[in-house]
Scaffold this motif. Structure first.
Motif, mmCIF file in Angstrom:
data_model
loop_
_atom_site.group_PDB
_atom_site.id
_atom_site.type_symbol
_atom_site.label_atom_id
_atom_site.label_comp_id
_atom_site.label_asym_id
_atom_site.label_seq_id
_atom_site.Cartn_x
_atom_site.Cartn_y
_atom_site.Cartn_z
ATOM 1 N N GLU A 36 35.968 -0.167 109.439
ATOM 2 C CA GLU A 36 36.114 0.706 110.608
ATOM 3 C C GLU A 36 35.403 0.104 111.814
ATOM 4 O OE1 GLU A 36 35.579 5.348 111.887
ATOM 5 O OE2 GLU A 36 34.231 4.550 110.351
ATOM 6 N N SER A 42 44.340 -1.519 119.109
ATOM 7 C CA SER A 42 44.680 -0.470 120.064
ATOM 8 C C SER A 42 45.447 0.630 119.347
ATOM 9 C CB SER A 42 45.564 -1.030 121.180
ATOM 10 O OG SER A 42 44.917 -2.079 121.836
ATOM 11 N N PRO A 43 45.363 1.877 119.830
ATOM 12 C CA PRO A 43 46.179 2.933 119.228
ATOM 13 C C PRO A 43 47.653 2.517 119.208
ATOM 14 C CG PRO A 43 44.584 3.881 120.737
ATOM 15 C CD PRO A 43 44.518 2.377 120.914
ATOM 16 N N ARG A 65 40.268 6.420 108.070
ATOM 17 C CA ARG A 65 39.492 6.127 109.280
ATOM 18 C C ARG A 65 40.337 5.402 110.324
ATOM 19 N NH1 ARG A 65 33.417 4.414 107.243
ATOM 20 N NH2 ARG A 65 33.087 6.215 105.894
ATOM 21 N N LEU A 66 41.143 4.450 109.884
ATOM 22 C CA LEU A 66 42.003 3.717 110.820
ATOM 23 C C LEU A 66 43.053 4.646 111.428
ATOM 24 C CD1 LEU A 66 42.487 0.379 108.829
ATOM 25 C CD2 LEU A 66 40.876 0.837 110.705
ATOM 26 N N GLU A 68 42.755 7.857 111.909
ATOM 27 C CA GLU A 68 42.061 8.717 112.875
ATOM 28 C C GLU A 68 41.825 7.992 114.204
ATOM 29 O OE1 GLU A 68 38.573 9.907 110.742
ATOM 30 O OE2 GLU A 68 39.672 11.381 109.537
ATOM 31 N N ARG A 69 41.725 6.661 114.177
ATOM 32 C CA ARG A 69 41.536 5.865 115.399
ATOM 33 C C ARG A 69 42.867 5.524 116.076
ATOM 34 N NH1 ARG A 69 38.326 0.761 113.800
ATOM 35 N NH2 ARG A 69 39.099 0.128 115.841
ATOM 36 N N GLY A 70 43.977 5.984 115.520
ATOM 37 C CA GLY A 70 45.266 5.781 116.165
ATOM 38 C C GLY A 70 46.152 4.721 115.558
#
Length: 190
Positions: A36, A42-43, A65-66, A68-70
């Motif tokens: 993470e 980038s999203p 986790r990835l 959730e980051r887009g």
């Protein structure tokens, strides 16, 4: 060279298999934390992950986790003895049996080309060379992506115990850009 790779594969997988379920679970959580923090994107970036078979790293904590980051996630699907593709997937989406002891998105899921490819392996060395499981699925998938003009970032996923001193490599072997283990993230290419 095949015999040397087979011997390294067997020894490395024996070390991985010797890890207890509790160790694999704890190490997988450490891998998620390191990944993470280290995997930049980038999203909207398409990231190919995989679900664990046998004693592999469990990437599900990192996948969540990835996402959730887009990140847009995808999973490999075995189409036949020679070919895998990557189908779009979101956490919580139902999975089906997809061959080679794996589960993945069903045939209704979109086939996508990943920007980042989290690569399973049996052994790796400090220069980014890897040994897969011997079927060549990922080697062929990476070659097909390159033929299409795609150049995904290749991040090997393993436990530290899978590192070997030297992986013999052939001209068709593509080195990893990085490796992610429970002790951290190491870039091979800058």
């Amino acid at each position: 060279m095949k015999a040397a790779k087979a011997a390294l594969r067997e020894a490395s997988l024996m070390r991985r298999d010797a890890l207890t379920a509790e160790m694999r679970h704890a190490f997988s959580k450490e891998i998620a934390a390191h990944g993470e923090a280290a995997i930049a994107f980038s999203p909207g970036t398409i990231i190919a992950a995989f679900l664990p078979i046998r004693s592999e790293v469990d990437l599900q904590p990192l996948m969540h986790r990835l996402s959730e980051r887009g990140a847009h996630l995808c999973l490999p699907v075995v189409l036949d003895r020679q070919t895998i593709c990557f189908r779009q997937w979101q956490p919580g989406t139902d999975l089906v049996s997809t061959g080679f002891g794996t589960r993945g998105p069903g045939p209704d899921a979109a086939v996508v080309d990943p920007d980042i490819l989290l690569v399973p392996l049996s052994a790796f060395d400090s220069r980014g060379n890897r040994i897969g499981y011997g079927a060549g699925h990922y080697d062929r998938a990476i070659a097909r992506l390159h033929e299409k003009g795609c150049n995904p970032t290749l991040i090997g996923i393993a436990f530290d115990c899978q590192e070997v001193a030297n992986v013999p490599h052939e001209p068709h072997d593509v080195a990893l850009h990085a490796i992610l283990t429970e002790s951290g993230y190491k870039n091979f290419k800058t």
